[in-house]
Write a protein that holds these residues in place. Structure first.
Motif, mmCIF file in Angstrom:
data_model
loop_
_atom_site.group_PDB
_atom_site.id
_atom_site.type_symbol
_atom_site.label_atom_id
_atom_site.label_comp_id
_atom_site.label_asym_id
_atom_site.label_seq_id
_atom_site.Cartn_x
_atom_site.Cartn_y
_atom_site.Cartn_z
ATOM 1 N N THR A 75 4.122 33.249 -52.232
ATOM 2 C CA THR A 75 3.656 32.131 -52.704
ATOM 3 C C THR A 75 2.471 32.558 -53.523
ATOM 4 O O THR A 75 1.372 33.004 -53.169
ATOM 5 C CB THR A 75 3.498 31.157 -51.577
ATOM 6 N N HIS A 108 0.459 23.265 -52.535
ATOM 7 C CA HIS A 108 1.483 22.378 -53.281
ATOM 8 C C HIS A 108 2.371 23.291 -53.962
ATOM 9 O O HIS A 108 3.470 22.612 -54.004
ATOM 10 C CB HIS A 108 0.333 21.966 -54.540
ATOM 11 N N GLY A 111 7.091 27.159 -51.959
ATOM 12 C CA GLY A 111 8.920 26.908 -51.769
ATOM 13 C C GLY A 111 9.108 26.606 -53.177
ATOM 14 O O GLY A 111 10.488 25.864 -53.187
ATOM 15 N N CYS A 112 8.234 26.430 -54.183
ATOM 16 C CA CYS A 112 9.026 25.739 -55.431
ATOM 17 C C CYS A 112 8.845 26.862 -56.764
ATOM 18 O O CYS A 112 8.118 27.676 -56.598
ATOM 19 C CB CYS A 112 8.051 24.635 -55.828
ATOM 20 N N GLU A 114 8.906 26.655 -61.117
ATOM 21 C CA GLU A 114 8.661 25.831 -62.121
ATOM 22 C C GLU A 114 9.953 25.947 -63.073
ATOM 23 O O GLU A 114 10.213 26.821 -63.413
ATOM 24 C CB GLU A 114 7.250 26.129 -62.937
ATOM 25 N N ALA A 165 11.721 16.677 -58.758
ATOM 26 C CA ALA A 165 10.498 17.464 -58.724
ATOM 27 C C ALA A 165 9.422 17.004 -57.658
ATOM 28 O O ALA A 165 9.473 16.031 -57.538
ATOM 29 C CB ALA A 165 10.106 17.827 -60.077
ATOM 30 N N ARG A 166 8.807 18.010 -57.143
ATOM 31 C CA ARG A 166 7.741 17.735 -56.351
ATOM 32 C C ARG A 166 6.392 17.198 -57.194
ATOM 33 O O ARG A 166 5.787 16.443 -56.726
ATOM 34 C CB ARG A 166 7.168 18.873 -55.727
ATOM 35 N N VAL A 186 9.697 22.368 -58.902
ATOM 36 C CA VAL A 186 11.234 22.240 -58.077
ATOM 37 C C VAL A 186 11.256 23.143 -56.925
ATOM 38 O O VAL A 186 10.976 24.145 -57.089
ATOM 39 C CB VAL A 186 12.204 22.209 -59.167
ATOM 40 N N SER A 187 11.630 22.470 -55.802
ATOM 41 C CA SER A 187 11.841 23.269 -54.588
ATOM 42 C C SER A 187 13.170 24.288 -55.011
ATOM 43 O O SER A 187 13.905 23.724 -55.692
ATOM 44 C CB SER A 187 11.997 22.298 -53.530
ATOM 45 N N THR A 188 12.966 25.439 -54.516
ATOM 46 C CA THR A 188 14.195 26.186 -54.831
ATOM 47 C C THR A 188 15.623 25.514 -54.207
ATOM 48 O O THR A 188 16.494 25.968 -55.281
ATOM 49 C CB THR A 188 13.706 27.707 -53.938
ATOM 50 N N GLY A 189 15.493 24.912 -53.656
ATOM 51 C CA GLY A 189 16.785 24.242 -52.961
ATOM 52 C C GLY A 189 17.294 23.151 -53.864
ATOM 53 O O GLY A 189 18.344 22.791 -53.864
ATOM 54 N N SER A 190 16.424 22.750 -54.935
ATOM 55 C CA SER A 190 16.756 21.608 -55.827
ATOM 56 C C SER A 190 16.925 22.001 -57.278
ATOM 57 O O SER A 190 17.209 21.190 -57.840
ATOM 58 C CB SER A 190 15.639 20.603 -55.860
#
Lengths: 228, 58
Positions: A75, A108, A111-112, A114, A165-166, A186-190
């Motif tokens: 991270t 913040h 887990g995301c 860009e 997106a977060r 965006v979270s990797t799962g999305s």
């Protein structure tokens, strides 16, 4: 061994949470990446005996090194290119000045990734001052209506993507034609859902040229001065 | 063309985004301008976003 005419510098690639593994890749000017640990953060750096280049090849090497660290599971906050530190003490002092904002930004982006979106309409023509109707008030009204129309189109693209997106940042130019530049955290799962939503929007807006880029490390969400 | 846009996106991020600690600035405005000029030439040489769109449509 140094000589009197060299000016050693430290180049920073990224600030990582914890102590991630640093991949064995070469950075700018073929320098080895090193981990410099401070207060529970790991700074990915390379050492140089002269100023590093400012050309495209060097920028690409910087970005590739950040990518490699992110791909290894860290991270991280990517560092902006073009700053150098004379020694570790200067680097540490600079980091400690902003430690609280850095920790908040790391939390913040955890887990995301860009994703970037650009949308443009190169063919569109804005109202011209010399076009009919030929008076200033009518022109201003036409221009205002034009800008509002562009903002509606941009919102129609941005809002459904931002909902996935977060976080998001967008810049809209409405000087005659639409130029939307946006970044989404965006979270990797999305990511797949985001890309599917983008593809659906691109199909809907066949009049626009639309590009989705990434996944990137979270460059656009590591600009601490923008944090609320 | 997609590759050139990706390069533009990359340079935009690396130069303008990311954490900026208070180190010594090693890039002058002229250096940054040169990188962008280089990219604009690169992009102009292979087409525009409009042409990308046209290619995607065919």
């Amino acid at each position: 061994m140094t000589t009197p005419d060299v000016d050693p510098t430290i180049h920073l690639y990224a600030i990582c949470d914890g102590a991630p593994e640093i991949p064995a890749v070469e950075g700018v000017d073929d320098a080895a990446l090193e981990a410099h640990v401070l207060d529970g953060l790991t700074l990915v750096i390379s050492r140089h005996d002269r100023a590093i280049a400012a050309d495209e090849a060097a920028l690409v090497r910087h970005a590739a090194a950040v990518d490699a660290v992110a791909a290894a599971g860290a991270t991280l906050l990517p560092a902006r290119y073009g700053r150098a530190f004379p020694d570790e003490a200067a680097l540490d002092a600079s980091l400690r000045e902003r430690a609280a904002a850095i920790r908040a930004a790391l939390e913040h982006v955890a887990g995301c990734v860009e994703l970037g979106v650009r949308a443009a309409d190169p063919k569109r023509q804005a109202p011209r001052p010399d076009a009919q109707p030929p008076n200033a008030t009518a022109y201003m009204r036409a221009r205002l209506a034009d800008v509002q129309q562009l903002e509606r189109v941009a919102a129609g693209i941005h809002e459904p993507l931002a909902a996935i997106a977060r976080d998001s940042v967008r810049r809209l130019m409405t000087s005659g034609r639409l130029e939307l530049t946006a970044a989404y955290l965006v979270s990797t799962g999305s990511v797949d859902r985001f890309r599917a939503a983008f593809d659906a929007l691109a199909a809907t807006h066949s009049e626009l040229a639309m590009v989705c880029s990434g996944p990137w490390p979270p460059y656009s969400f590591a600009t601490l001065e923008d944090r609320k | 063309m997609q590759q050139q846009i990706t390069l533009l996106e990359l340079v935009d991020r690396v130069l303008n985004k990311g954490v900026s600690l208070s180190g010594d600035i090693t890039l002058s405005v002229a250096d940054v301008d040169l990188v962008y000029v280089g990219l604009r030439v690169l992009l102009a040489s292979v087409g525009t976003l409009e042409e990308l769109q046209l290619r995607d449509d065919t």
